[in-house]
Design an enzyme around this catalytic site. Structure first.
Site, short mmCIF file in Angstrom:
data_model
loop_
_atom_site.label_atom_id
_atom_site.label_comp_id
_atom_site.label_asym_id
_atom_site.label_seq_id
_atom_site.Cartn_x
_atom_site.Cartn_y
_atom_site.Cartn_z
CG HIS A 1 -74.50 -0.91 -89.47
ND1 HIS A 1 -73.88 -2.14 -89.52
CD2 HIS A 1 -74.63 -0.62 -88.15
CE1 HIS A 1 -73.67 -2.57 -88.30
NE2 HIS A 1 -74.11 -1.68 -87.45
CB CYS B 1 -101.91 -5.29 -107.31
SG CYS B 1 -102.66 -4.28 -106.03
C1 FMN Z 1 -68.59 -5.53 -89.39
C2 FMN Z 1 -69.90 -5.65 -88.69
C3 FMN Z 1 -69.94 -5.59 -87.31
C4 FMN Z 1 -71.13 -5.70 -86.62
N1 FMN Z 1 -71.15 -5.65 -85.26
C5 FMN Z 1 -72.33 -5.74 -84.59
C6 FMN Z 1 -72.37 -5.70 -83.17
O1 FMN Z 1 -71.35 -5.63 -82.49
N2 FMN Z 1 -73.58 -5.79 -82.57
C7 FMN Z 1 -74.74 -5.90 -83.27
O2 FMN Z 1 -75.81 -5.95 -82.65
N3 FMN Z 1 -74.74 -5.97 -84.63
C8 FMN Z 1 -73.56 -5.90 -85.30
N4 FMN Z 1 -73.53 -5.96 -86.66
C9 FMN Z 1 -74.81 -6.13 -87.39
C10 FMN Z 1 -75.22 -7.61 -87.45
O3 FMN Z 1 -74.18 -8.37 -88.01
C11 FMN Z 1 -76.48 -7.76 -88.28
O4 FMN Z 1 -77.57 -7.23 -87.55
C12 FMN Z 1 -76.74 -9.19 -88.67
O5 FMN Z 1 -77.84 -9.25 -89.56
C13 FMN Z 1 -77.02 -10.04 -87.45
O6 FMN Z 1 -77.24 -11.39 -87.87
P1 FMN Z 1 -77.45 -12.54 -86.79
O7 FMN Z 1 -78.18 -11.93 -85.63
O8 FMN Z 1 -78.27 -13.57 -87.50
O9 FMN Z 1 -76.11 -13.08 -86.42
C14 FMN Z 1 -72.33 -5.87 -87.35
C15 FMN Z 1 -72.28 -5.95 -88.74
C16 FMN Z 1 -71.08 -5.84 -89.41
C17 FMN Z 1 -71.06 -5.93 -90.90
#
Ligand code: FMN
Ligand code: FMN
Ligand code: FMN
Lengths: 282, 282, 282
Positions: C164, C249
């Site tokens: 992203h 719809c």
């Molecule tokens: C490789 C990778 C790294 C990520 N690192 C972060 C991060 O450091 N901080 C963050 O807020 N979101 C990060 N994200 C996005 C979150 O993983 C994403 O918002 C996810 O839906 C959060 O799920 P959760 O809050 O249920 O754990 C990352 C995503 C990916 C794929």
């Protein structure tokens, strides 16, 4: 393929009963039947997590191991454990026990449990439909369920019905009982990622929407609960307040869903012309 | 079936370590061990997305291809690549290579990867349990994990424990490190669709809740981050601020999770009677 | 393994086209092609629910039963229904019909339908990739898609790209068309649980973000829609307003997504140096 409103009792008031991932969902079948007894036509729209509680409750009602269960009412003989034979991929005939590893669709999608009641082989008449859906319908043959999956399988192209709109147009009243903390937060903030919350988001606010919170007392006393409740009431939704008692988790305090009788009464009050429930001394 | 608190070190302070889908979750095993070294009894509650990072990090710690890996500490021999034989559906004996296509449960549910460490055949002693769960437990045998699935498998009927309540009652302190943007938004707005956020929603606010944000600097500078942080602090939660540095994605700026040392220190400060971490010149 | 920006037309303006679970997503392929015709390099980022509409629309464009479909443009012959043979687990040669029960990955993850176009056996050149992803790419060979799964499969350890962030850095403009009620609520409140909303949460606000709401008129008139729209505009995002018409719809009223022409025009206005679309009298 398109959704059809329940055919029985279509002359009575048309009620959608939404339910969510609270333990109190185990009371939903009773609540639905009480509304039906008052003449209402009821469609139940559970969230995915609510389905877990409906399935667990069905085991209690029917008994998990009985080979020839007496179903609560309107019960079918679908669960009778009869031997069945199937042709395998290899063209061999095989007994049903050996296929247990493969019938992943018979599992509860939440807990992964494989109750005898979820096994596809016991529901041969339902094999062609959606098994998740079929399970609830066969566990509660006297009740009508519409699930998230139905919304997506019903729509295949322009002109097809949009289920949350069809349901919203059909119903005279929507009651969400129980309303858990999570769905309360979603509704208060306009999130709509499943059938129930899409219906709420598209709800005709001139028609009554009754909500019955139910949560652990610690969740209930969180300041956001009050904030979200206030938003729902500002939108014109009608609250049936929680009561204080010993909750399923052992804690004592406010947060328990109102009694089924009181919910039925609140719903009936909002449905002009409908039969009031009697609390008389019989 | 019911959840049991970790048996080791139950006399020390009881800490729940929540973690989320941020890259900084790769530091969670180290953080948990540091807290354990200070005498704390630690239960880790990761979100589904956090599990991806824990699994990837395990590969780094252990080495992905070593046939006889030396585990970091407290390591088991569970990963030794030993030949195994299984009876197939057809009753034939078969080597383990041929079954790779079928063991979908050994995959990481996020990326679909099939690390040698996720293969069920290498974890024969775990075959009867939840494999997703088992994987983390076997990858980190010295740590305690409780996952979303556990919450649902533990509850089968009235009277069964509600895991997010059990955990909340057990713990003296909850630290969320890292707290990503998504879970921060959910917590600030009362959403609770997994075990971690349910615990937070039911948290006893007289006990400390420490949060350690971690996000890309572009996410961090979004105006909503400040708004959500403010809400969390109003609720009485304790912030361990982000630091500025080069992030995993290459960008430079604020958003990186605080150093592990500083988090351990902040946690220990909130636990009266617990051993402070020393920053002395050794 | 790492994501590569589309190779074609990289000299033109770089646009990300997000789309969500609204019926109006059936217009996304047309919208993407119009932008490409104007010289833009376009990457489509659909939510999981948006994929359902893209798949359904592909059936309309191509025709569901034609054994030798003429694809709209840039079409491939990938769908030609040719007999195929495969080696089974037992080492036998088998026709493709018998394997239908097993190819769960060829199903639409939303509706479970098994269109002939989703069957893996018809896409032999894609067998090694992600099938969900592959399906969209092969249904629309002239368009570029990046899906939620890609984000997780691309990251396997420290130093790997965060998709992203990569996409956000690459793009000059992000247009979300259609933006449904649910994703609108998520964006307005900082939730980011998929690739599209993560990009938005990390968006560089000095670059234009254009959003085109699309929802049933009952959803649209809900007071929260106005509140969320106002938040998005305060963040500097550019609205392309809904229009009033008969919706998919059947209802009539405001809520329909703006015309494709108007969206293209709005996007081009925000891209300095890009070719304006002509509305002249030809
Ligand atoms: C490789 C990778 C790294 C990520 N690192 C972060 C991060 O450091 N901080 C963050 O807020 N979101 C990060 N994200 C996005 C979150 O993983 C994403 O918002 C996810 O839906 C959060 O799920 P959760 O809050 O249920 O754990 C990352 C995503 C990916 C794929
Ligand atoms: C057939 C169908 C059509 C829908 N059309 C719309 C729509 O036009 N606008 C909208 O806001 N939601 C619409 N919805 C509801 C969304 O798909 C639903 O809120 C979904 O959870 C959104 O997911 P997403 O925002 O992650 O894409 C529709 C749902 C279905 C099943
Ligand atoms: C056994 C069990 C009982 C629960 N009971 C409640 C409850 O009574 N009230 C509540 O707000 N949440 C309760 N939860 C938490 C919700 O199930 C959880 O927030 C879930 O994600 C809600 O999903 P839904 O709102 O989509 O149905 C319970 C969870 C479990 C596992």
């Amino acid at each position: 393929m398109s959704w059809q409103p329940p055919t029985s009792a279509t002359s009575g008031p048309r009620v959608i009963l939404g339910c969510t991932g609270s333990v109190a969902t185990i009371k939903v079948p009773e609540l639905a039947r009480r509304l039906q007894e008052r003449g209402a036509s009821v469609v139940i729209v559970p969230t995915k997590n609510a389905c877990h509680f409906l399935r667990c409750q069905a085991k209690v009602d029917v008994g998990p191991t009985s080979p020839n269960p007496k179903h609560h009412r309107g019960g079918s003989q679908a669960y009778v454990n009869r031997p069945e034979r199937r042709i395998t991929n290899n063209g061999e005939l095989r007994g049903s026990d050996s296929e247990e590893q493969n019938s992943s669709s018979d599992q509860c999608s939440r807990c992964g449990s494989r109750s005898p009641f979820f096994r596809r082989r016991q529901l041969p008449h339902l094999l062609s439909g959606d098994v998740e859906d079929a399970s609830l319908k066969s566990l509660y043959p006297d009740l009508n369920f519409v699930l998230d999956e139905d919304e997506w399988s019903v729509w295949g192209g322009r002109g097809d019905p949009v289920l949350h709109i069809e349901l919203r147009d059909w119903a005279q009243l929507l009651v969400i009982a129980p309303l858990d903390a999570n769905t309360m937060a979603k509704v208060a903030q306009g999130l709509c990622d499943n059938l129930l919350t899409c219906m709420v988001r598209a709800w005709d606010v001139t028609r009554p929407l009754v909500f019955c919170p139910a949560m652990n007392t610690h969740m209930y006393t969180h300041p956001l609960t009050m904030k979200h409740t206030a938003i729902l009431k500002e939108l014109g939704y009608i609250e049936v307040c929680v009561v204080s008692k010993r909750l399923a988790c052992g804690d004592v305090g406010p947060g328990a869903m109102a009694e089924v009788d009181n919910i039925v009464n609140a719903v009936m009050q909002e449905l002009p012309g409908a039969q009031r429930i009697s609390h008389g001394p019989f």
